[in-house]
Write a protein that holds these residues in place. Structure first.
Motif, mmCIF file in Angstrom:
data_model
loop_
_atom_site.group_PDB
_atom_site.id
_atom_site.type_symbol
_atom_site.label_atom_id
_atom_site.label_comp_id
_atom_site.label_asym_id
_atom_site.label_seq_id
_atom_site.Cartn_x
_atom_site.Cartn_y
_atom_site.Cartn_z
ATOM 1 N N ILE A 192 39.489 35.729 37.551
ATOM 2 C CA ILE A 192 38.604 36.267 36.753
ATOM 3 C C ILE A 192 37.246 36.000 37.153
ATOM 4 C CG2 ILE A 192 37.672 36.058 34.323
ATOM 5 C CD1 ILE A 192 40.637 34.509 33.517
ATOM 6 N N ARG A 193 36.426 37.072 37.324
ATOM 7 C CA ARG A 193 35.091 36.883 37.707
ATOM 8 C C ARG A 193 34.258 36.570 36.789
ATOM 9 N NH1 ARG A 193 33.491 41.920 41.313
ATOM 10 N NH2 ARG A 193 33.837 42.888 38.899
ATOM 11 N N PHE A 194 33.441 35.517 37.028
ATOM 12 C CA PHE A 194 32.400 34.858 35.676
ATOM 13 C C PHE A 194 31.095 34.758 36.325
ATOM 14 C CE2 PHE A 194 34.387 31.340 37.877
ATOM 15 C CZ PHE A 194 33.177 30.616 38.320
ATOM 16 N N SER A 195 30.245 35.177 35.293
ATOM 17 C CA SER A 195 28.601 35.406 35.685
ATOM 18 C C SER A 195 27.819 34.026 35.788
ATOM 19 C CB SER A 195 28.369 36.492 35.023
ATOM 20 O OG SER A 195 28.224 36.181 33.667
ATOM 21 N N SER A 196 28.369 33.109 35.134
ATOM 22 C CA SER A 196 27.609 31.918 34.842
ATOM 23 C C SER A 196 28.299 30.678 34.638
ATOM 24 C CB SER A 196 26.586 32.251 33.698
ATOM 25 O OG SER A 196 27.564 32.087 32.446
ATOM 26 N N LEU A 197 27.812 29.355 34.611
ATOM 27 C CA LEU A 197 28.428 28.166 34.474
ATOM 28 C C LEU A 197 28.771 28.117 32.774
ATOM 29 C CD1 LEU A 197 26.987 25.527 36.427
ATOM 30 C CD2 LEU A 197 28.775 26.385 37.009
ATOM 31 N N ASP A 198 28.162 28.750 32.069
ATOM 32 C CA ASP A 198 28.700 29.039 30.716
ATOM 33 C C ASP A 198 29.885 29.836 30.256
ATOM 34 O OD1 ASP A 198 26.484 27.461 29.923
ATOM 35 O OD2 ASP A 198 25.303 29.204 29.509
ATOM 36 N N ALA A 199 30.015 30.824 31.348
ATOM 37 C CA ALA A 199 30.940 31.530 31.364
ATOM 38 C C ALA A 199 32.351 31.066 31.688
ATOM 39 C CB ALA A 199 30.732 33.032 31.759
ATOM 40 N N PHE A 200 32.239 30.038 32.992
ATOM 41 C CA PHE A 200 33.364 29.208 33.441
ATOM 42 C C PHE A 200 33.573 28.323 32.457
ATOM 43 C CE2 PHE A 200 34.225 25.186 34.860
ATOM 44 C CZ PHE A 200 35.270 25.306 35.793
ATOM 45 N N LYS A 201 32.690 27.775 31.533
ATOM 46 C CA LYS A 201 33.051 26.504 30.648
ATOM 47 C C LYS A 201 34.142 27.280 29.753
ATOM 48 C CE LYS A 201 31.499 23.324 27.314
ATOM 49 N NZ LYS A 201 32.461 23.591 26.424
ATOM 50 N N GLU A 202 33.746 28.512 29.138
ATOM 51 C CA GLU A 202 34.591 29.099 28.180
ATOM 52 C C GLU A 202 36.079 29.608 28.841
ATOM 53 O OE1 GLU A 202 34.379 33.471 25.736
ATOM 54 O OE2 GLU A 202 32.422 32.616 26.227
ATOM 55 N N ILE A 203 35.968 30.055 30.003
ATOM 56 C CA ILE A 203 37.315 30.188 30.576
ATOM 57 C C ILE A 203 38.012 28.863 30.950
ATOM 58 C CG2 ILE A 203 38.567 31.573 32.587
ATOM 59 C CD1 ILE A 203 36.090 32.943 32.928
ATOM 60 N N ALA A 204 37.493 27.917 31.366
ATOM 61 C CA ALA A 204 38.178 26.725 31.740
ATOM 62 C C ALA A 204 38.839 26.234 30.387
ATOM 63 C CB ALA A 204 37.298 25.825 32.378
ATOM 64 N N ASP A 205 37.863 26.000 29.321
ATOM 65 C CA ASP A 205 38.369 25.551 28.170
ATOM 66 C C ASP A 205 39.791 26.013 27.579
ATOM 67 O OD1 ASP A 205 36.253 23.681 28.349
ATOM 68 O OD2 ASP A 205 35.026 24.327 26.877
ATOM 69 N N ALA A 206 39.543 27.390 27.714
ATOM 70 C CA ALA A 206 40.779 28.234 27.081
ATOM 71 C C ALA A 206 41.966 28.190 28.120
ATOM 72 C CB ALA A 206 40.009 29.804 27.076
ATOM 73 N N SER A 207 41.862 27.937 29.340
ATOM 74 C CA SER A 207 42.840 27.860 30.225
ATOM 75 C C SER A 207 43.579 26.198 30.237
ATOM 76 C CB SER A 207 42.361 28.193 31.560
ATOM 77 O OG SER A 207 41.831 29.465 31.574
ATOM 78 N N ASP A 208 43.065 25.423 30.065
ATOM 79 C CA ASP A 208 43.528 23.983 29.803
ATOM 80 C C ASP A 208 44.930 23.697 29.490
ATOM 81 O OD1 ASP A 208 41.512 22.947 31.424
ATOM 82 O OD2 ASP A 208 40.318 22.011 29.706
ATOM 83 N N PHE A 232 37.416 32.450 38.893
ATOM 84 C CA PHE A 232 38.191 31.480 38.272
ATOM 85 C C PHE A 232 39.616 31.814 38.565
ATOM 86 C CE2 PHE A 232 40.654 29.329 35.283
ATOM 87 C CZ PHE A 232 39.731 28.267 34.956
ATOM 88 N N MET A 233 40.572 31.038 39.099
ATOM 89 C CA MET A 233 41.783 31.427 39.344
ATOM 90 C C MET A 233 42.890 30.466 38.633
ATOM 91 S SD MET A 233 41.072 31.787 43.462
ATOM 92 C CE MET A 233 39.511 30.940 43.288
ATOM 93 N N ARG A 234 43.575 30.880 37.734
ATOM 94 C CA ARG A 234 44.532 30.075 36.955
ATOM 95 C C ARG A 234 45.793 30.798 37.113
ATOM 96 N NH1 ARG A 234 42.334 32.347 31.020
ATOM 97 N NH2 ARG A 234 43.482 34.226 31.117
ATOM 98 N N ALA A 235 46.898 29.731 37.224
ATOM 99 C CA ALA A 235 48.257 30.150 37.279
ATOM 100 C C ALA A 235 49.448 29.288 36.761
ATOM 101 C CB ALA A 235 48.403 30.230 39.078
ATOM 102 N N ASN A 236 50.580 29.826 36.597
ATOM 103 C CA ASN A 236 51.870 29.093 36.312
ATOM 104 C C ASN A 236 52.880 29.661 36.958
ATOM 105 O OD1 ASN A 236 50.756 27.661 33.872
ATOM 106 N ND2 ASN A 236 50.724 29.671 32.748
ATOM 107 N N ASN A 237 53.787 28.883 37.296
ATOM 108 C CA ASN A 237 55.027 29.249 37.905
ATOM 109 C C ASN A 237 55.587 30.312 37.414
ATOM 110 O OD1 ASN A 237 55.260 25.891 38.598
ATOM 111 N ND2 ASN A 237 55.838 27.333 40.303
#
Length: 442
Positions: A192-208, A232-237
């Motif tokens: 996922i491409r993000f444009s700011s640290l605020d956008a990172f936070k939103e994606i990271a919090d939703a992915s935890d 941002f890269m997130r993955a599951n097996n």
């Protein structure tokens, strides 16, 4: 993986020489460590970035020949092996049988002993903690000849001191640890491409909660308007049956055959790379199924990639800052880097979770961690680090010892006040260039 005549860290700085390199081939034919007239330090594959694996003027004990597997409980996923076994060796054995490393750093070319001594972390820290969290026991050789089995219940203080103890408590001869079950070697990944640290936070919090593995690349040279942009890269097996037994096509590894000229990596070239990398993804969100190796170990596909930084080597600067005001702190770090004229194109950013390590000197703690690679431009680079140190210090953050080559003694002792407690467990015949540097009386 062959040990060079002169042990060297992956950052190739500092360049130091031990008095002697002594290989260890058999667990039952060990040198008398107390007989050496200089301090001893174990060394395997030299993938630490700074001087924690170096022992200038001392004895470098090459444990890489200790590469035997001792026991594998395939039902429970418990593996026992000698300390010189690499994570690559482990993966080759266990992945075809439905198991994976519980925690892995960004390279598989590290020894099991080194993974314990540096208490390595990975993309699943928020779910699994550090490597030390999964170690059940190990055998430790002390310089008085005593061989101690250490676990959470047996010689427990030495167990805690050795995990994250930078090889200073003795020689780990073998270790046992728990593996993670998998249905196959593939991962379902979102990029996922993000444009700011605020956008990172939103994606990271939703992915935890729903993703096992999360990490991001950040463009540290972006303009103020695009500050903190990245991918941002997130993955599951991947659990679908069609990928359970599918084999990935093997590609021949690339290699860097010589040291690049020092001018190759400059602000302009890195800015161009960062811009191209950020824009290479056509859509903002890409979902794909990937083999585990390029996801966990992208740089391992390029042998000797550290040569890109030239003969002077490079520094890795990794910090963790508390969540309180953490994003503002990271923004200030990125601004300071951009203004300095220095730059990093290997910039890794992620959230650490709340799982505590058993290690006495373990680095990860709840917060945001940023890891940056900088070409060694001498005093200019060191001045930038002094500036970043002030930001980290003020935020209540700390620097990662296993990747450090220049931290001041005052800072280390402030970041790790437990160092005095740890010191009593150091083997009296062991030391390192790093430890001597950071324990000078303040």
């Amino acid at each position: 993986m062959v040990l060079s005549k002169t042990p060297q860290s992956w950052g190739r700085y500092p360049s130091v020489k031990p008095k002697q390199v002594v290989p260890v081939f058999w667990r039952d034919e060990l040198p008398d460590l107390a007989a050496f007239d200089q301090p001893v330090l174990p060394f395997a594959y030299g993938r630490s970035y700074g001087d924690s694996c170096l022992n200038e003027g001392g004895i470098s004990l090459d444990v890489s020949p200790l590469r035997r597997f001792l026991a594998f409980d395939k039902e429970r996923g418990i593996l026992r092996c000698e300390a010189g076994v690499s994570l690559a060796d482990v993966l080759e054995l266990v992945v075809p049988q439905g198991w994976f490393l519980p925690v892995t750093p960004g390279t598989k070319f590290v020894s099991v002993g080194g993974a314990i001594a540096n208490d390595v972390h990975g993309k699943n820290h928020h779910k699994a903690g550090t490597f030390g969290c999964h170690v059940t026991c190990f055998e430790l050789l002390r310089s008085d000849g005593e061989r101690l089995v250490c676990s959470p219940t047996q010689n427990s203080e030495l167990f805690r001191a050795t995990i994250g103890g930078l090889g200073l408590t003795g020689v780990i001869l073998w270790a046992e640890f728990r593996l993670k079950p998998i249905t196959g070697p593939f991962l379902a990944m979102d990029q996922i491409r993000f444009s700011s640290l605020d956008a990172f936070k939103e994606i990271a919090d939703a992915s935890d909660e729903t993703f096992e593995y999360t990490v991001a690349w950040v463009d540290c040279l972006a303009s103020e308007k695009e500050l903190g942009r990245g991918i941002f890269m997130r993955a599951n097996n991947e659990h679908s049956e069609q990928y359970s037994f599918k084999r990935a096509s093997r590609k021949l590894p690339l290699a860097v055959p010589f040291d690049f000229p020092s001018f190759t990596l400059n602000t302009l070239s890195m800015k161009a790379f960062n811009t191209a990398y950020y824009n290479a993804q056509r859509s903002d969100n890409v979902h794909k199924i990937v083999y585990y190796e390029p996801f966990f170990y992208p740089l391992d596909a390029v042998h000797n990639w550290n040569r890109i930084y030239g003969k002077r080597g490079f520094f890795q600067y990794q910090c963790v800052v508390p969540f309180a005001h953490g994003y503002e702190t990271i923004k200030e770090i990125l601004r300071r880097i951009r203004r300095s004229g220095e730059g990093s194109f290997l910039t890794v950013f992620k959230k650490f979770g709340t799982i505590s390590s058993p290690g006495m000197l373990s680095f990860p703690r709840p917060g945001l961690t940023l890891a940056l690679d900088f070409p060694n431009n001498g005093r200019k680079t060191l001045r930038l680090f002094e500036s970043l140190d002030g930001i980290v210090r003020e935020s209540g953050g700390i620097i990662y010892p296993a990747k450090d080559a220049r931290m001041h003694a005052e800072d280390f002792q402030s970041y790790f006040p437990q160092w005095k407690e740890f010191e009593q467990y150091i083997d009296p015949h062991f030391s390192s260039s790093f430890w001597r540097r950071v324990t000078i009386p303040v």
